[in-house]
Design an enzyme around this catalytic site. Sequence first.
Site: not given
Length: 458
Positions: A155, A276, A282, A289
């Site tokens: 979980h 970024s 970043k 992804e």
Amino acid sequence: MKLWGGRFQKTTDRLVEDFHSSISFDQRLYKQDIRGSIAHATMLGKVGVITEEEAKQIVTGLRQVLDEIEQGKVAFDIAAEDIHMNVEQLLTDKIGAVGKKLHTARSRNDQVAVDVRMYLKDEMNEIQALLKDLVETLLNLAEQHTLTVMPGYTHLQRAQPITLAHHLVAYTQMFMRDIERLADCYKRTNVLPLGSGALAGTTFPLDREYTAELLGFAQVSDNSLDAVSDRDFAVEFCAAASLIMMHLSRFCEEIILWATGEFAFIDLDDAYSTGSSIMPQKKNPDVAELIRGKTGRVYGSLIGLLTMLKGLPMAYNKDMQEDKEALFAAVDTVKGCLLVFRPMIATMTIHKENMAKAARGGFTNATDVADYLAKKGVPFREAHEIVGKAVFYCLQQGKALEELTLEEYKELSQVFDQDVYAAIGVEYCAAARKVRGGPAPEAVKQAIARTRERLGCC
Ligand code: ARG
């Protein structure tokens, strides 16, 4: 001129010409198409349907066509519809009338089926090789981390201590199944449909076993209707590819989490992350992804193929031309993702101390405290209750289980003794799970050895 123009009074509408032509995408099959034609012509020559001399001229012509395509000298013709008729047209332009004998005892329906099977066999071999490299990389990494303790989760809540090696070996099991699944799909793809004609075989005395031998097929199909309308192998491949992507995607999800400041279990190499345009601080896990994102495409190919096939009466229907783009997209996506995923994993930096720290928090040793009591004769259900209370007490006191004093423990149960501390250190908890398949270093080393053995067999 149309190769099938004899029966027609009018030319094809321009829109229809564009609409039904597949050359823009099936030109990718030129090698397989020519190889299949060379084998077919050679076989026709051997059985005497055409003369040996004619077969020779056709084979030589086809080899020249192949060279010219490879040298980029060929402009494919939309009016010739697909790769099969383009090659035949190029051949006839080159060697004249004898080229027109190539299509004896053959249809584009058995031709396209054989081409796609040959294409997929090669691609499956390449994908298997990429998967094997990946498993090898993961096993090597696992070998270095049999003592690297980290939390195992359920979980997405910290559950029990494991090791990084154990976590990595979990993924090797998924990828091993993928390799084996492809090998299984390969068997059913490795069946020759050529010789089935349009749907009902042929009156010519073909030697299909010989064609199979020339093209490296292990078997010859036994029903001409099925052979030209079967795309099960493409569906199976897309299903296997979907599972590969699902495994990669789950792994990527973990990499993305692990790379956050909150987890800080890993740092991705600069070469495998991006920045970024606005936020200078970043460093984003874009590769992971994108792999997660591209998974949808491959599922799309699977569902697309299944849907395309579900209403088709036997045998060939033009709907089936739609198989290729779906299949090509699945192949390209899986290969592209595997290629970039392996080095991304191989180059990441692992922060062992953060993993260990996370394992020490979150009461990941609570099960071990209960097991300690159970081993001293307390029924497990009771032990569970006692440790639940201990955790509640710890939460109030801001303590970890191993920080409770023996007096505090005795307060909870008289069964507790000094030896409880040795039994609940997180390193010990991982090391004590020696059961086959568990995270103890010896168990993981055995799993690694067995996986290497399995890898050697496929
Ligand atoms: N381009 C077609 C395909 O990809 C080849 C087979 C065409 N056969 C036919 N009878 N129209 O499926």
